[in-house]
Design a protein around this motif. Structure first.
Motif, PDB file in Angstrom:
ATOM      1  N   SER A 299       0.836  -1.208   0.000  1.00  0.00           N
ATOM      2  CA  SER A 299       0.000   0.000   0.000  1.00  0.00           C
ATOM      3  C   SER A 299       0.867   1.252   0.000  1.00  0.00           C
ATOM      4  O   SER A 299       2.053   1.209   0.340  1.00  0.00           O
ATOM      5  CB  SER A 299      -0.919   0.010   1.216  1.00  0.00           C
ATOM      6  N   LEU A 301       0.631   3.710   2.041  1.00  0.00           N
ATOM      7  CA  LEU A 301       1.019   4.011   3.413  1.00  0.00           C
ATOM      8  C   LEU A 301       2.231   3.205   3.834  1.00  0.00           C
ATOM      9  O   LEU A 301       3.110   3.696   4.543  1.00  0.00           O
ATOM     10  CB  LEU A 301      -0.165   3.744   4.350  1.00  0.00           C
ATOM     11  N   GLN A 302       2.290   1.963   3.384  1.00  0.00           N
ATOM     12  CA  GLN A 302       3.443   1.126   3.717  1.00  0.00           C
ATOM     13  C   GLN A 302       4.714   1.624   3.030  1.00  0.00           C
ATOM     14  O   GLN A 302       5.791   1.602   3.607  1.00  0.00           O
ATOM     15  CB  GLN A 302       3.157  -0.329   3.331  1.00  0.00           C
ATOM     16  N   GLN A 304       5.266   4.743   2.231  1.00  0.00           N
ATOM     17  CA  GLN A 304       5.648   5.944   2.971  1.00  0.00           C
ATOM     18  C   GLN A 304       6.355   5.579   4.269  1.00  0.00           C
ATOM     19  O   GLN A 304       7.373   6.175   4.631  1.00  0.00           O
ATOM     20  CB  GLN A 304       4.417   6.789   3.257  1.00  0.00           C
ATOM     21  N   GLY A 305       5.810   4.580   4.977  1.00  0.00           N
ATOM     22  CA  GLY A 305       6.442   4.146   6.216  1.00  0.00           C
ATOM     23  C   GLY A 305       7.839   3.619   5.994  1.00  0.00           C
ATOM     24  O   GLY A 305       8.741   3.834   6.825  1.00  0.00           O
ATOM     25  N   TRP A 376       8.736  13.618   5.397  1.00  0.00           N
ATOM     26  CA  TRP A 376       7.337  13.282   5.135  1.00  0.00           C
ATOM     27  C   TRP A 376       6.936  13.607   3.705  1.00  0.00           C
ATOM     28  O   TRP A 376       6.227  12.830   3.048  1.00  0.00           O
ATOM     29  CB  TRP A 376       6.431  14.036   6.106  1.00  0.00           C
ATOM     30  N   ARG A 380       5.817  10.936   1.110  1.00  0.00           N
ATOM     31  CA  ARG A 380       4.428  10.983   0.638  1.00  0.00           C
ATOM     32  C   ARG A 380       4.376  10.917  -0.880  1.00  0.00           C
ATOM     33  O   ARG A 380       3.476  10.292  -1.459  1.00  0.00           O
ATOM     34  CB  ARG A 380       3.776  12.276   1.139  1.00  0.00           C
ATOM     35  N   ALA A 383       4.621   7.431  -1.790  1.00  0.00           N
ATOM     36  CA  ALA A 383       3.393   6.696  -1.474  1.00  0.00           C
ATOM     37  C   ALA A 383       2.322   6.894  -2.531  1.00  0.00           C
ATOM     38  O   ALA A 383       1.501   6.001  -2.787  1.00  0.00           O
ATOM     39  CB  ALA A 383       2.863   7.137  -0.105  1.00  0.00           C
TER      40      ALA A 383
END
Length: 849
Positions: A299, A301-302, A304-305, A376, A380, A383
């Motif tokens: 995903s 979000l993953q 980005q993490g 970030w 982002r 992501a």
């Protein structure tokens, strides 16, 4: 995710060790500066507290003089109070060592009998035994020095020690070693102990005390005892808790330390742009990898993490390195800061570096917070990449072009906010709010970068084909180059702003010196260069000057007094001499009326920083404690002065001697009769042999005095130059990373250019053109932003904290030379990526997936 991090992220670090090391170093530099400043600030306060604790001992309450020593008849009053169980008197002085230039002793004259219950140090003889009190008293020339000072100077028990006293050079001998307890680490190694009567006799303090330290009876109310003693003791005696002085010193040097902290945070702000480029580099280099991971089901979000975790690892490594470098830098800067604090505020000798756990936690938290915030945005971006978008960069260029006007509006809004915050800080406070004006101004100009870049690339039409291609690439790459230019703008704004402010301040001080310091010669104890205006001139020296033909002289006395619970400098001069020779410029009041009131009616004049600090000016009255009781003094004028930002109360010497009953002076200014034919050099040669028998004195000419003033001035700002240099280094790393990203993004395009005939030299020239454009735009916007920042520093931050009047002066030579140096640095930073671009494998670059 952990397995993915270990297999992909750590592998990426291993494959690019040089780039990873540069990232870590860049992050570390921001942490280094902040931590070094915090360590120095904390060490200065802790060293002072340790020395105060040694002097005050275990006291619950202390009695000190307001600026001057007080009559020893106060001691029975304190000792006989029903709620005092133990009390001891102390006389303090500072004296230079004749045989060790640059060294001094901070003398404590103690009563060894009454000092026992409050003592926090130990005296040891040659057999490491405590001294017999009678042995200590029997020899009037015995002295105890610290073990650390003895070891450093090669002194041992029994050695003679020549000391400059108010009665001349006296030879004492070391009878004991002074050891501090574990509760006073970092206490000044210059502390020394003698019998109180011997200090009073040798240093002309007979019948006088500096301090009375006392222990309260268990259960006694501090406020009750304090109020009772205040009612029974003279008006110029202060009764307080020992830690009150620590709080006063913290307030006194608080503005100086806060300014250093603010400058260190600007370096961290520059580092945030580098962190952005760090993560953006990783995103660009691994676009295909991101596409594959997204296609396999990871995903956004993953993703980005994953990149945030990588940034966090770099942040932790950079923080760890920064913590070590911060300690090293603090050790290098501590001497300059210690000398500055001594020159401007208090006698400070920082013996140890005190590393507060809170400083380390704050540095780590700020660094990691900055890393996560800066990372970030590119994380982002990763992501939001779809598998198809990962194979193309066109959407990034289009998005960057569409965002240009938005950044412009944000920049204008930031500048408006800076103006509003600055206005509020000046009108209502608090003073620290003025730093907000500087921050918003810097951010505002950083947001102008995209719009300026678009305008510049559209306006300039170079003839060279490779230059034209470079300009086209630059306009299409704002999503990368903007951050590098913004980092450069912030760093250069700091350099230009601080340099212009210092240049303006220096020019203002020079004009003030030329106008107000007119003495041909100045005489002062040599030790005062090291310890501030704390050693006095012997009466015999003043008498020699007074009887010298063809000269007029002015005497100077400086001390600190309490006003409204705050410490402020008071100076006494012969105003009848000053009014005609050393011209004062008045911000409030008429010069003639002010001098008449001060000379004939005992009024005072105050400096402009005093007026801004206490809000007391022309016509107001100040109430001061004197040995003859509390007195009201009317303010006859407010004059412009640059000796201290805490303000000065200027009184005529006759008024001072009348109410403070003190004849001591710190310095003498000599004015030669212009019609005598006598020169300053001739008078210098005439006075030296006459004064030499009375101690080590400096006899400086007017020019030598000015040079000394500017040595102190330059020393005060020496730390800021190091902060500026680090900001520029971080910016250069940012340019290197940005160009590395662009080379990676344009791998296919560069390979096509090579395939159709472009030489390696032409490819290198193209990348270096882009580096030069970054340097040129960064220089232009950085200089403009720096001049705005200089205005804020001079007329907002300076006025909020210090209250000085600074006349604007522009360092044109520096500003004209800066772009040349910056463009050269940008070209150096771009050389590596240029060589990388020129050596790309053509076949590998043009092949299709």
């Amino acid at each position: 995710m952990l397995r993915l991090f270990l297999t992909h992220s750590l592998r990426y670090f291993a494959r690019h060790p040089a780039l990873t090391a540069l990232n870590i170093v860049g992050i570390a530099l921001g942490v280094t500066v902040f931590l070094a400043v915090q360590i120095i600030n904390h060490s200065a306060l802790e060293s002072f507290r340790a020395s105060v604790d040694i002097v005050a001992g275990k006291a619950d309450i202390e009695v000190i003089g307001d600026g001057l020593r007080f009559d020893e008849q106060a001691y029975p009053v304190v000792a006989n109070d029903p709620d005092i169980v133990a009390a001891t008197p102390t006389v303090e002085d500072v004296a230079s060592l004749t045989d060790y230039p640059g060294e001094y002793l901070q003398l404590l004259g103690i009563d060894i009998f009454s000092n026992g219950p409050l003592r926090t140090f130990q005296l040891h003889d040659a057999q490491n035994q405590a001294p017999d009190p009678m042995e200590f008293l029997r020899d009037p020339k015995v002295i105890a020095v610290t073990r650390k000072l003895g070891a450093r100077l090669g002194l041992k028990i029994g050695d003679p020690l020549r000391v400059e006293t108010q009665t001349g050079t006296e030879t004492f001998h070391i009878g004991y070693v002074l050891d501090f307890g574990e509760d006073a680490p970092g206490a000044d190694e210059h502390l020394s102990v003698m019998d109180i009567a011997n200090v009073q006799e040798n240093f002309l303090h007979v019948g006088k005390l500096s301090r009375i330290s006392a222990l309260l009876r268990p259960g006694a109310d501090f406020a009750t005892v304090r109020d009772r003693l205040r009612a029974e003791l003279p008006a110029n005696v202060i009764v307080q808790a020992p830690d009150r002085r620590n709080r006063q010193i913290e307030r006194m040097i608080g503005a100086f330390q806060l300014n250093l902290t603010a400058l260190s945070l600007i370096s961290l702000l520059v580092g945030m742009f580098l962190i952005y480029n760090t993560v953006a580099t990783a995103v660009v280099r691994r676009r295909h990898e991101i596409g594959v991971l997204r296609a396999l089901g990871l995903s956004g979000l993953q993703v980005q993490g994953l990149f945030m975790a990588e940034a966090l690892v770099l942040g932790i490594a950079g923080s760890a390195l920064g913590l070590m470098l911060g300690v090293v830098m603090a050790g290098q800067l501590v001497s300059a800061v210690s000398q500055t604090i001594t020159s401007l505020y208090i006698l400070a000798s920082i013996q140890n570096l005190f590393i507060s756990p809170w400083a380390i936690i704050a540095a780590m938290a700020l660094c990691l917070g900055a890393v996560l915030v800066a990372a970030w945005f590119p994380a982002r971006e990763a992501a939001l990449l779809s598998p198809v978008e990962a194979l193309s960069i066109g959407h990034l260029e289009e998005q960057s072009a569409r965002s240009t006007m938005r950044w412009l509006y944000i920049g204008v809004g930031m500048l408006i906010l800076a103006a509003l915050v600055g206005r509020v800080a000046l009108s209502f406070g608090p003073a620290w709010l003025s730093f907000g004006a500087a921050l918003f101004a810097l951010l505002g100009f950083a947001f102008f970068v995209p719009s300026l870049s678009v305008f510049f690339s559209a306006w300039v039409k170079p003839r060279s084909i490779m230059a034209r291609i470079a300009f086209g690439h630059f306009a299409q790459s704002l999503h990368r180059t903007s951050m590098a230019i913004a980092a450069l703008v912030v760093a250069l704004a700091m350099v230009v702003g601080i340099s212009t402010m210092i240049f303006s301040f220096r020019t203002t001080v020079e004009e003030w010196l030329n106008r107000s310091i007119q003495s041909d010669l100045v005489i002062a104890p040599a030790a005062n260069l090291l310890i501030g205006n704390r050693e006095m001139i012997r009466p015999e020296v003043e008498q020699i000057v007074a009887t010298t033909p063809h000269v007029t002289y002015d005497s100077f006395r400086e001390l600190r007094v309490q006003l409204n619970g705050q410490s402020v400098k008071m100076a006494s001069v012969r105003l009848a001499v000053t009014r005609y020779i050393e011209k004062l410029t008045f911000a409030q009041g008429d010069s003639r009326e002010a001098f008449d009131a001060a000379i004939d009616h005992g009024a005072v004049m105050v400096s402009q920083p005093f007026f801004r600090r206490f809000h007391l000016g022309l016509g107001d009255t100040i109430n001061l404690a004197t040995p003859t009781g509390r007195r009201d003094f009317k303010i006859a004028g407010v004059y412009i002065d640059y000796t201290t930002e805490g303000g000065v109360i200027l009184v005529d010497w006759q008024t001072y001697r009348k109410y403070w009953q003190d004849d001591a002076i710190n310095g003498i200014g000599i004015y030669i009769d212009k019609n005598s034919g006598l020169t300053a050099d001739q008078l210098q040669r005439e006075l030296r042999p006459k004064i030499a028998p009375y101690g080590d004195y400096l006899i400086k000419s007017n020019q030598e005095l000015r040079d000394q003033v500017f040595r102190i001035f330059d020393q005060t700002f020496s730390v800021t130059y190091i902060l500026q240099t680090i900001g520029i280094i971080i910016s250069a790393l940012g340019i290197f990373l940005s160009l590395s990203i662009l080379v990676t993004e344009r791998r296919r395009e560069i390979s096509i250019l090579r395939a159709v005939g472009a030489s390696r030299g032409q490819i290198e020239a193209m990348v270096l053109w882009e580096a030069g454009i970054i340097g040129l735009l960064g220089s232009f916007l950085g200089i403009v932003a720096g001049l705005v920042l200089a205005w804020i520093l001079s007329f907002v931050i300076n006025v909020s904290f210090f209250g000085w009047t600074i006349n604007w002066a522009t360092p044109w030579r520096f500003l004209f030379g800066l772009p040349v140096a910056v463009i050269a640095a940008a070209l150096v930073a771009g050389y590596g990526p240029a060589r990388q671009a020129a050596r790309l494998d053509i076949a590998d670059g043009v092949k299709m997936e």
